[in-house]
Design an enzyme around this catalytic site. Structure first.
Site, PDB file in Angstrom:
ATOM      1  N   ASP A  23      27.500  29.530  44.678  1.00  0.00           N
ATOM      2  CA  ASP A  23      26.223  29.795  45.348  1.00  0.00           C
ATOM      3  C   ASP A  23      26.096  28.890  46.571  1.00  0.00           C
ATOM      4  O   ASP A  23      26.120  27.670  46.450  1.00  0.00           O
ATOM      5  CB  ASP A  23      25.089  29.528  44.346  1.00  0.00           C
ATOM      6  CG  ASP A  23      23.722  29.596  45.010  1.00  0.00           C
ATOM      7  OD1 ASP A  23      23.599  30.257  46.062  1.00  0.00           O
ATOM      8  OD2 ASP A  23      22.777  28.986  44.470  1.00  0.00           O
ATOM      9  N   ASN A  25      23.475  28.922  48.869  1.00  0.00           N
ATOM     10  CA  ASN A  25      22.136  28.631  49.406  1.00  0.00           C
ATOM     11  C   ASN A  25      21.122  28.183  48.359  1.00  0.00           C
ATOM     12  O   ASN A  25      19.916  28.186  48.614  1.00  0.00           O
ATOM     13  CB  ASN A  25      21.612  29.849  50.172  1.00  0.00           C
ATOM     14  CG  ASN A  25      21.462  31.057  49.263  1.00  0.00           C
ATOM     15  OD1 ASN A  25      21.863  31.010  48.099  1.00  0.00           O
ATOM     16  ND2 ASN A  25      20.892  32.124  49.780  1.00  0.00           N
ATOM     17  N   ASP A  27      19.942  29.478  45.618  1.00  0.00           N
ATOM     18  CA  ASP A  27      19.038  30.381  44.885  1.00  0.00           C
ATOM     19  C   ASP A  27      19.551  30.671  43.474  1.00  0.00           C
ATOM     20  O   ASP A  27      18.978  31.477  42.747  1.00  0.00           O
ATOM     21  CB  ASP A  27      18.808  31.687  45.664  1.00  0.00           C
ATOM     22  CG  ASP A  27      20.057  32.528  45.783  1.00  0.00           C
ATOM     23  OD1 ASP A  27      21.143  32.071  45.358  1.00  0.00           O
ATOM     24  OD2 ASP A  27      19.962  33.669  46.303  1.00  0.00           O
ATOM     25  N   ASP A  31      27.409  34.035  45.992  1.00  0.00           N
ATOM     26  CA  ASP A  31      27.301  34.905  47.158  1.00  0.00           C
ATOM     27  C   ASP A  31      28.577  34.881  47.990  1.00  0.00           C
ATOM     28  O   ASP A  31      29.527  34.154  47.682  1.00  0.00           O
ATOM     29  CB  ASP A  31      26.076  34.488  47.995  1.00  0.00           C
ATOM     30  CG  ASP A  31      26.023  32.980  48.200  1.00  0.00           C
ATOM     31  OD1 ASP A  31      27.041  32.411  48.627  1.00  0.00           O
ATOM     32  OD2 ASP A  31      24.970  32.367  47.900  1.00  0.00           O
ATOM     33  N   ASP A 100      35.798  46.634  44.285  1.00  0.00           N
ATOM     34  CA  ASP A 100      35.529  47.389  43.077  1.00  0.00           C
ATOM     35  C   ASP A 100      34.943  48.730  43.519  1.00  0.00           C
ATOM     36  O   ASP A 100      34.034  48.769  44.350  1.00  0.00           O
ATOM     37  CB  ASP A 100      34.509  46.632  42.209  1.00  0.00           C
ATOM     38  CG  ASP A 100      34.787  46.792  40.725  1.00  0.00           C
ATOM     39  OD1 ASP A 100      34.958  47.945  40.295  1.00  0.00           O
ATOM     40  OD2 ASP A 100      34.820  45.785  40.013  1.00  0.00           O
ATOM     41  N   ASP A 201      36.509  51.488  38.746  1.00  0.00           N
ATOM     42  CA  ASP A 201      35.741  51.381  37.515  1.00  0.00           C
ATOM     43  C   ASP A 201      35.794  52.676  36.701  1.00  0.00           C
ATOM     44  O   ASP A 201      35.568  53.766  37.255  1.00  0.00           O
ATOM     45  CB  ASP A 201      34.281  51.077  37.893  1.00  0.00           C
ATOM     46  CG  ASP A 201      33.445  50.652  36.713  1.00  0.00           C
ATOM     47  OD1 ASP A 201      33.737  49.594  36.148  1.00  0.00           O
ATOM     48  OD2 ASP A 201      32.491  51.386  36.369  1.00  0.00           O
ATOM     49  N   GLU A 257      40.701  51.395  36.152  1.00  0.00           N
ATOM     50  CA  GLU A 257      40.266  50.931  34.841  1.00  0.00           C
ATOM     51  C   GLU A 257      40.165  52.162  33.956  1.00  0.00           C
ATOM     52  O   GLU A 257      39.356  53.051  34.192  1.00  0.00           O
ATOM     53  CB  GLU A 257      38.909  50.232  34.920  1.00  0.00           C
ATOM     54  CG  GLU A 257      38.568  49.527  33.618  1.00  0.00           C
ATOM     55  CD  GLU A 257      37.088  49.462  33.333  1.00  0.00           C
ATOM     56  OE1 GLU A 257      36.672  48.624  32.542  1.00  0.00           O
ATOM     57  OE2 GLU A 257      36.327  50.274  33.902  1.00  0.00           O
ATOM     58  N   HIS A 330      35.572  40.287  33.412  1.00  0.00           N
ATOM     59  CA  HIS A 330      34.137  40.047  33.262  1.00  0.00           C
ATOM     60  C   HIS A 330      33.502  40.783  32.089  1.00  0.00           C
ATOM     61  O   HIS A 330      32.307  40.636  31.843  1.00  0.00           O
ATOM     62  CB  HIS A 330      33.434  40.461  34.564  1.00  0.00           C
ATOM     63  CG  HIS A 330      33.553  41.946  34.787  1.00  0.00           C
ATOM     64  ND1 HIS A 330      34.746  42.574  35.055  1.00  0.00           N
ATOM     65  CD2 HIS A 330      32.623  42.936  34.739  1.00  0.00           C
ATOM     66  CE1 HIS A 330      34.543  43.876  35.175  1.00  0.00           C
ATOM     67  NE2 HIS A 330      33.263  44.121  34.988  1.00  0.00           N
ATOM     68  N   ASP A 331      34.277  41.604  31.386  1.00  0.00           N
ATOM     69  CA  ASP A 331      33.757  42.336  30.225  1.00  0.00           C
ATOM     70  C   ASP A 331      34.249  41.752  28.905  1.00  0.00           C
ATOM     71  O   ASP A 331      33.879  42.246  27.835  1.00  0.00           O
ATOM     72  CB  ASP A 331      34.216  43.804  30.261  1.00  0.00           C
ATOM     73  CG  ASP A 331      33.599  44.590  31.398  1.00  0.00           C
ATOM     74  OD1 ASP A 331      32.501  44.238  31.847  1.00  0.00           O
ATOM     75  OD2 ASP A 331      34.239  45.574  31.835  1.00  0.00           O
TER      76      ASP A 331
HETATM   77  O1  TEU Z   1      33.586  48.833  32.107  1.00  0.00           O
HETATM   78  C1  TEU Z   1      33.980  49.990  31.465  1.00  0.00           C
HETATM   79  C2  TEU Z   1      34.214  49.869  30.078  1.00  0.00           C
HETATM   80  O2  TEU Z   1      35.129  50.443  29.535  1.00  0.00           O
HETATM   81  C3  TEU Z   1      33.194  49.082  29.348  1.00  0.00           C
HETATM   82  O3  TEU Z   1      32.474  49.997  28.598  1.00  0.00           O
HETATM   83  C4  TEU Z   1      33.778  48.137  28.488  1.00  0.00           C
HETATM   84  O4  TEU Z   1      34.410  48.808  27.430  1.00  0.00           O
HETATM   85  C5  TEU Z   1      32.706  47.276  27.945  1.00  0.00           C
HETATM   86  O5  TEU Z   1      32.136  46.560  29.009  1.00  0.00           O
HETATM   87  C6  TEU Z   1      33.273  46.343  26.984  1.00  0.00           C
HETATM   88  O6  TEU Z   1      32.265  45.840  26.216  1.00  0.00           O
HETATM   89  C7  TEU Z   1      33.256  48.977  33.441  1.00  0.00           C
HETATM   90  C8  TEU Z   1      32.849  47.644  34.016  1.00  0.00           C
HETATM   91  O7  TEU Z   1      33.945  46.785  33.988  1.00  0.00           O
HETATM   92  C9  TEU Z   1      31.668  47.133  33.276  1.00  0.00           C
HETATM   93  O8  TEU Z   1      31.280  45.856  33.709  1.00  0.00           O
HETATM   94  C10 TEU Z   1      30.534  48.111  33.497  1.00  0.00           C
HETATM   95  O9  TEU Z   1      29.440  47.741  32.726  1.00  0.00           O
HETATM   96  C11 TEU Z   1      30.937  49.533  33.147  1.00  0.00           C
HETATM   97  O10 TEU Z   1      32.213  49.902  33.648  1.00  0.00           O
HETATM   98  C12 TEU Z   1      29.967  50.507  33.764  1.00  0.00           C
HETATM   99  O11 TEU Z   1      30.139  50.534  35.140  1.00  0.00           O
HETATM  100 CA    CA Z   2      23.081  32.403  46.665  1.00  0.00          CA
END
Ligand code: TEU
Ligand code: CA
Length: 559
Positions: A23, A25, A27, A31, A100, A201, A257, A330-331
């Site tokens: 970050d 700034n 907040d 960013d 993405d 995605d 993905e 991130h998932d």
């Molecule tokens: O994730 C797709 C996906 O397969 C997810 O349902 C995944 O299985 C789940 O997050 C696991 O718990 C993509 C993105 O990476 C995710 O961040 C998004 O929420 C999702 O698509 C919808 O765009």
């Molecule tokens: Ca920021």
């Protein structure tokens, strides 16, 4: 094996989750200026490409995966000028940038959907998937990924729209060629800006079986849309069209993905003939600790199954398609906490071992921010700690239906929830781990005093330096990129051992997944030979065997 050499095959990709990276700034929200200010760090690590999770305008129902304008930057993240500056600076440092691409759905606040829901005869109506109800309810039994029905009733027009994810993420209708045209135009616009690739995605879900039949019912009482959406009837046709009209005109790295993808399907998506994408993210290894109640449980991934799945992908795609390699994104929960051991005694060793295991395979490795420091899951103590719509909805749904007690479900979302990956990047041991001067949108993991980039950059045996080494090795040794793969000791529940071969060279990779010392006999052909230790931790090589400390590992080259 006849395999064409490509820059994206020898690259290492680093995923940035912009909201939690840096970050600039105060907040509390990461960013673009923050990303720009840390490019030196990524250069130091040695990665070739960064993939940015969505930075487009979004109401953030699903943290940017619900896009309301594909050609605008999310206000919290900065401006288009900030973006252009970041892109130019990355390029000047030799770092490529992947965007993405979220086009299975838009936000319900996207102008197309705002129009679409106005009336049945609106020109944009057919941009989305609208249906009449059935027997006073939804058009079919599908459940959404984030709980509840996959259909939302719209009072004004008396119809339902499909949303495989949240109700603020209506699915686009790819059957409509105007949708495809708009998407391809938008992609071209970004390519002309000079970006270097796309991470697509849930691209495996864009083509639905037109009749939208009921799916097999699960615990939740809803039907699974998977059989009628994953790898749907026209998905390869659409991607070939996208390739002809956009991708083939630029020099890009592309990864789809693909939830629900099989090796057979992957050979089409990521075929060496280059008609669709470069590679896919498969989920089989991520699903090994799933079950009847989706991912909500405390199961550990059985090593023998992990080896079997990884090896199947290595073997089956060899020479025909190309693999992506990942333990985290991130998932997913943090890989050290899930596949390794995050107790202080073993955290670093298991992080290095997991890195070795993945980075010595064939394919393009993806590092998720903080993975190169061995960042761990977050010690959640209250529901208020969570930000992610998936965890929050799942908690409600599974406890209301009585499938799990609140305590059980809290345990499961703490262990598997996506917020584990989304806590702020740990830069140093100062205020909020150096992520922000203000208050972060999601709490910093309290272990930032021990685990942070500054400390690790100053310590030669850190996880950071270990990753740096692995990335450098990939540039130095072709066998890591192109060598054949063979699994050894498939039945061992303690060791993951494999052999790579390129011409006369052999690369032996040894990884211990257990907390005690182990011993591994070397393959006969290699016994007594002098190998060169390319990298490793806690491994002693003897003439006929290797001795591995808890979570020890090694990559040994024989020429
Ligand atoms: O994730 C797709 C996906 O397969 C997810 O349902 C995944 O299985 C789940 O997050 C696991 O718990 C993509 C993105 O990476 C995710 O961040 C998004 O929420 C999702 O698509 C919808 O765009
Ligand atoms: Ca920021």
């Amino acid at each position: 094996m006849n395999m064409e050499k490509q820059w994206w095959k020898s690259s290492v990709v680093y995923q940035i989750y912009p909201r939690s990276f840096c970050d600039s700034n105060g907040d509390g929200i990461g960013d673009l200026e923050g990303i720009r200010s840390k490019l030196w760090y990524l250069k130091e690590l040695g990665v070739d490409v960064i993939w940015l999770s969505p930075v487009y305008q979004s109401p953030n129902d699903d943290m940017g995966y619900d896009i309301s304008d594909y050609r605008a930057i999310m206000k919290e993240f900065g401006t288009m000028e900030d973006y252009d500056r970041m892109l130019a600076e990355a390029h000047s440092m030799g770092i490529r940038v992947m965007m993405d691409l979220v086009v299975n759905h838009t936000s319900d606040e996207h102008a197309w959907f705002v129009e679409s829901r106005r009336s049945r005869d609106n020109g944009f109506r057919d941009f989305y998937i609208w249906r009449d109800g059935r027997d006073g309810g939804a058009p079919n039994n599908w459940g959404s990924c984030f709980g509840g029905s996959a259909w939302k009733y719209d009072e004004a027009s008396g119809q339902y729209y499909l949303h495989l994810f949240s109700e603020k993420q209506p699915d686009l209708n790819w059957e409509n060629e105007k949708v495809r045209e708009q998407v391809f135009d938008m992609m071209t616009w970004w390519c002309d800006k000079g970006i270097d690739g796309f991470r697509m995605d849930v691209i495996s879900l864009i083509s639905k079986v037109p009749e939208l039949p009921d799916g097999p019912e699960g615990e939740s009482g809803y039907g699974d849309f998977g059989p009628y959406c994953a790898n749907g009837p026209r998905v390869h046709e659409y991607l070939q069209e996208m390739n002809r009209r956009v991708l083939s005109k630029y020099d890009l790295i592309t990864v789809g993905e693909c939830s629900g993808v099989t090796v057979e399907e992957a050979k089409k998506y990521a075929s060496a003939s280059g008609k669709e994408l470069n590679m896919v993210f498969q989920f089989e290894h991520m699903d090994l600790d799933g079950g009847e109640t989706c991912k909500w449980n405390h199961k550990k991934v059985p090593l023998t199954e992990l080896k079997q799945v990884m090896s199947k992908w290595q073997r089956e795609l060899a020479g025909k398609a190309w693999n992506s390699l990942y333990w985290s994104n991130h998932d997913q929960p943090r890989s050290v906490s899930r596949l390794g051991n995050d107790s202080p005694a073993y955290r670093e060793a298991s992080a290095k071992m997991l890195a070795t295991c993945l980075h010595m395979m064939q394919g393009t490795p993806y590092i998720f921010q903080g993975e190169e420091l061995g960042m761990t899951n977050y010690p959640f103590t209250s529901l208020e700690d969570f930000r992610d719509i998936e965890s929050i909805h799942a908690y409600q749904e599974f406890t209301e239906k009585g499938i799990f007690t609140p305590e059980e479900m809290f345990d499961y979302i703490s262990y598997k929830g996506r917020d584990n990956a989304r806590t702020p990047m740990q830069w140093n041991d100062g205020h909020q781990a150096g992520f922000t001067e203000g208050t972060p949108w999601i709490a910093v993991n309290p272990n930032y005093r021990e685990i942070n980039a500054r400390e690790q950059m100053g310590r030669p045996d850190s996880v950071f330096h270990y990753y740096q080494k692995l990335i450098a090795l990939r540039k130095q040794y072709e066998i890591i990129v192109y060598g054949d793969y063979e699994l050894l000791l498939p039945d061992s529940r303690e060791l993951y051992v494999y052999l790579r071969t390129l011409g006369d060279q052999k690369l032996l990779v040894l990884c211990s997944f257990v907390e005690h010392e182990t011993c591994c006999r070397l393959p006969e052909a290699l016994q007594g030979k002098k190998g060169k230790l390319l990298t490793g931790n806690g491994c002693r090589l003897e003439a006929e065997e290797a001795k591995l400390a808890a979570y020890g590992c090694a990559a040994v080259l024989y020429e």
